[in-house]
Design an enzyme around this catalytic site. Structure first.
Site, mmCIF file in Angstrom:
data_model
loop_
_atom_site.group_PDB
_atom_site.id
_atom_site.type_symbol
_atom_site.label_atom_id
_atom_site.label_comp_id
_atom_site.label_asym_id
_atom_site.label_seq_id
_atom_site.Cartn_x
_atom_site.Cartn_y
_atom_site.Cartn_z
ATOM 1 C CG ASN A 163 48.827 40.528 28.112
ATOM 2 O OD1 ASN A 163 49.359 41.705 28.801
ATOM 3 N ND2 ASN A 163 48.008 39.094 28.512
ATOM 4 C CD GLU A 261 45.141 40.704 39.143
ATOM 5 O OE1 GLU A 261 44.434 39.445 38.652
ATOM 6 O OE2 GLU A 261 43.906 41.558 39.510
ATOM 7 C CB CYS A 295 46.169 36.433 32.271
ATOM 8 S SG CYS A 295 44.876 37.557 32.120
ATOM 9 C CD GLU A 473 44.432 44.874 38.370
ATOM 10 O OE1 GLU A 473 45.167 44.187 37.729
ATOM 11 O OE2 GLU A 473 45.779 45.708 38.840
HETATM 12 P P1 NAD Z 1 56.662 40.192 32.168
HETATM 13 O O1 NAD Z 1 57.220 39.864 33.470
HETATM 14 O O2 NAD Z 1 57.932 40.300 31.988
HETATM 15 O O3 NAD Z 1 56.826 41.824 32.418
HETATM 16 C C1 NAD Z 1 55.588 42.799 32.651
HETATM 17 C C2 NAD Z 1 56.426 43.717 33.491
HETATM 18 O O4 NAD Z 1 57.438 43.058 34.513
HETATM 19 C C3 NAD Z 1 57.183 44.558 32.393
HETATM 20 O O5 NAD Z 1 56.757 46.177 32.281
HETATM 21 C C4 NAD Z 1 58.425 44.180 32.358
HETATM 22 O O6 NAD Z 1 59.447 45.262 32.072
HETATM 23 C C5 NAD Z 1 58.549 44.267 34.029
HETATM 24 N N1 NAD Z 1 59.541 43.756 34.308
HETATM 25 C C6 NAD Z 1 60.268 42.526 34.201
HETATM 26 N N2 NAD Z 1 61.838 42.305 34.985
HETATM 27 C C7 NAD Z 1 61.757 43.317 36.265
HETATM 28 C C8 NAD Z 1 62.005 43.503 37.372
HETATM 29 N N3 NAD Z 1 63.425 43.152 38.059
HETATM 30 N N4 NAD Z 1 61.373 44.392 38.357
HETATM 31 C C9 NAD Z 1 60.134 44.861 38.393
HETATM 32 N N5 NAD Z 1 60.076 45.114 36.644
HETATM 33 C C10 NAD Z 1 60.061 44.050 35.782
HETATM 34 O O7 NAD Z 1 55.622 40.329 31.739
HETATM 35 P P2 NAD Z 1 54.986 40.297 30.132
HETATM 36 O O8 NAD Z 1 56.094 38.513 29.485
HETATM 37 O O9 NAD Z 1 55.286 41.357 29.993
HETATM 38 O O10 NAD Z 1 53.883 39.486 30.080
HETATM 39 C C11 NAD Z 1 52.806 38.291 30.260
HETATM 40 C C12 NAD Z 1 53.038 37.480 31.283
HETATM 41 O O11 NAD Z 1 51.364 38.946 31.926
HETATM 42 C C13 NAD Z 1 51.890 36.419 31.434
HETATM 43 O O12 NAD Z 1 52.235 35.136 32.042
HETATM 44 C C14 NAD Z 1 50.147 37.038 31.611
HETATM 45 O O13 NAD Z 1 49.708 35.657 31.702
HETATM 46 C C15 NAD Z 1 50.112 37.754 32.207
HETATM 47 N N6 NAD Z 1 49.100 38.909 32.348
HETATM 48 C C16 NAD Z 1 48.005 38.367 33.951
HETATM 49 C C17 NAD Z 1 46.826 39.205 33.983
HETATM 50 C C18 NAD Z 1 46.485 38.950 35.044
HETATM 51 O O14 NAD Z 1 45.540 40.291 34.893
HETATM 52 N N7 NAD Z 1 46.635 38.248 36.099
HETATM 53 C C19 NAD Z 1 46.948 39.911 33.325
HETATM 54 C C20 NAD Z 1 47.714 40.204 31.444
HETATM 55 C C21 NAD Z 1 48.833 39.378 31.675
#
Ligand code: NAD
Length: 503
Positions: A163, A261, A295, A473
């Site tokens: 995102n 995060e 997020c 962060e």
């Molecule tokens: P996701 O958890 O599906 O993926 C995030 C990353 O993790 C990707 O690069 C993915 O390939 C990797 N990943 C997936 N499985 C893994 C594993 N088993 N081991 C290691 N890495 C793995 O999240 P997304 O759909 O890409 O992002 C959206 C989510 O992120 C939403 O829930 C959003 O709220 C959250 N988000 C949080 C913040 C914050 O600062 N708190 C900021 C932005 C997004």
């Protein structure tokens, strides 16, 4: 100099982007690749290597070698490099933003904002690193003194979501590099292109080869190897709460340092003394920016009864003016949902809320129009009368649909706002600053914005309470997470205790 950027090439002329490891463009050792698509058109933009565990090992080795050099580089030089990085990124902002819009979907202006945010993070930490101070403290017994210095942690595995692929890389790499760490970066599989381009630019600013490496590929392979690789000492993860749990599990085996995060279900509370017009603008911006996929998007709106009707009328009017389209079109206000699967999740949540009695005030379906047919578009949607048990009230709704709840007073709003597993962001809208401060103290969230939608700033620490994660962060706190504190006790000759047995 303008980087040669790959724009949409269509299916007939694919271009193979490579990964960037140890200062060089490399293919995956498997020779396999995967495609990246534009969510607004469905067209293939590019092809990237499908990284393997071996590729991660190669990147981790390069980062570990470079760590020895980079961690010994004087802070003033690390600071200069980061200032140069930020300048180079600003010089290339337009091209990077176009690339980001083509793979992520957000409108160009938002992409430019993201690229600027990366540069801001570099400037902020470049400035901070040159201004650090420490203290020399006498031991309480008078035998000598102690100092607490800090050492960079080592190699950091940065795992990114789709995102905000660019700004979130800045939130990690800028403080981490400033402190003297090196990186293996794994972008989300659907948004690898801008991150690879960015990392290739960093070398031009004087970062040594291997300081930041990027490996593209699936989470289950590249991500898992980053979590388990013994040369990677810390994981800086942003993504879903469920994936965060897995990150903790695997990292626990090697006692890796972890910052998480994660997801959020941010409440926005509007009091009866709020500036209604301002709050309406804030609600629309806070929910529909990045197509509701932030997020800290406003994910639950609480209106105090006295102003609810007037507020809803204005918000419906405002929401109807939001122009949905390809982010590359300067007229577009809101781009597509990022993937088909993501759009289906939003649709399911809207249907679930309707089944439980909610009324759709506007939106609630895919928009019509020939040019919108192939993208994952969804109308900006407002729902009233949503049951508190509905999925969109309990889980993270990651898309352009906003449930509106009417509450009798601020107290009820806070109680409802806190009734969630998440605790990332929140906002309160009132002209009474004491009321705002009191509410901010009671809302269980890492950040509360007062009279503003969610906007992250380089100097303000950011992170979650509860299942939205831990660690911070940005800000000074964001830098601390890239150090190990190191205590040194110094005894003056002759003053120390005698070490003889019996003790
Ligand atoms: P996701 O958890 O599906 O993926 C995030 C990353 O993790 C990707 O690069 C993915 O390939 C990797 N990943 C997936 N499985 C893994 C594993 N088993 N081991 C290691 N890495 C793995 O999240 P997304 O759909 O890409 O992002 C959206 C989510 O992120 C939403 O829930 C959003 O709220 C959250 N988000 C949080 C913040 C914050 O600062 N708190 C900021 C932005 C997004």
């Amino acid at each position: 100099m303008r980087i040669s950027l790959i724009h949409e090439r269509g299916a007939l002329s694919p271009f193979l982007m490579k990964m960037f490891v140890d200062g060089a463009w490399v293919e995956s050792e498997s020779g396999e690749s995967f495609e990246v698509f534009n969510p607004a058109t469905g067209n293939r933009i590019d092809t990237v290597p499908k990284g393997t565990r071996e590729d991660v090992k190669r990147a981790a080795d390069a980062a570990a070698r470079c760590y020895r050099k980079w961690s010994e580089t004087p802070a003033i030089e690390r600071s200069r490099v980061l200032f140069r990085v930020s300048q180079l990124v600003r010089d290339h902002a337009d091209g990077l933003a176009e690339l980001l819009t083509s793979e992520q979907g957000k409108p160009l202006n938002e992409s430019k904002g993201e690229v600027n945010s990366f540069a801001n993070s570099c400037e902020y930490y470049a400035g901070l690193i040159g201004r650090e101070r420490g203290a020399h403290t006498p031991l309480s017994t008078g035998e000598g003194f102690f100092i607490v210095t800090r050492r960079p942690i080592g190699v950091v595995g940065a795992i990114l979501p789709w995102n905000f692929p660019v700004s979130l890389l800045g939130w990690k790499a800028a403080p981490g590099l400033a402190a003297g760490n090196t990186f293996v970066v794994k972008p989300a599989s659907t948004t690898p292109l801008t991150d690879v381009k960015l990392v290739s630019i960093l070398g031009k600013a004087g970062l040594p080869d291997g300081a930041v490496n990027v490996v593209t590929g699936p989470g289950g392979v590249v991500g898992e190897e980053i979590l388990g690789n013994p040369k990677i000492n810390k994981i800086a993860f942003t993504g879903e709460t469920a994936t965060g749990r897995r990150v903790m599990e695997v990292s626990a085996r090697l006692i890796k340092r972890v910052t998480l995060e994660l997801g959020g279900s941010d409440p926005m509370i509007v009091c009866d003394d709020a500036d209604i017009d301002l709050a309406v603008e804030g609600a629309a911006w806070g929910r529909f920016r990045n197509c509701g996929q932030s997020c800290t998007s406003v994910k639950r709106l609480f209106l105090v009864d006295a102003i609810a009707d007037a507020f809803v009328k204005k918000l419906v009017r405002k929401t109807k003016t939001i122009r949905v389209g390809d982010g590359a079109d300067p007229q577009t206000h809101m781009g597509p949902v990022h993937t088909g699967a993501q759009r289906e999740r939003v649709e399911e949540m809207v249907e679930d809320a309707k089944d439980r009695g909610a009324e759709v005030l506007t939106g609630g379906k895919r928009p019509r129009g020939k040019e919108l047919k192939r993208g994952y578009f969804y109308e900006p949607t407002l729902l009233s009368g949503v049951d508190y048990k509905a999925k969109m009230a309990r889980e993270e709704c990651f898309g352009p649909a906003l449930p509106i709840f009417v509450v009798k007073d601020l107290e009820e709003a806070i109680e409802r706002a806190n009734d969630t597993i998440y605790g990332l962001g929140s906002s309160i809208w009132t002209k009474d600053i004491e009321k705002a401060y009191d509410a901010a103290e009671k809302i269980q969230a890492g950040t509360t914005w007062v009279n503003s939608p969610p906007i992250a700033r380089a100097e303000v620490p950011f992170g979650g309470f509860k299942q939205s994660g831990f660690g911070r962060e940005l800000g000074v706190e964001g830098l601390e997470h890239y150090y190990e504190p190191k205590s040194i006790q110094v005894y003056e000759y002759g003053k120390g205790k005698k070490w003889s047995f019996p003790i």
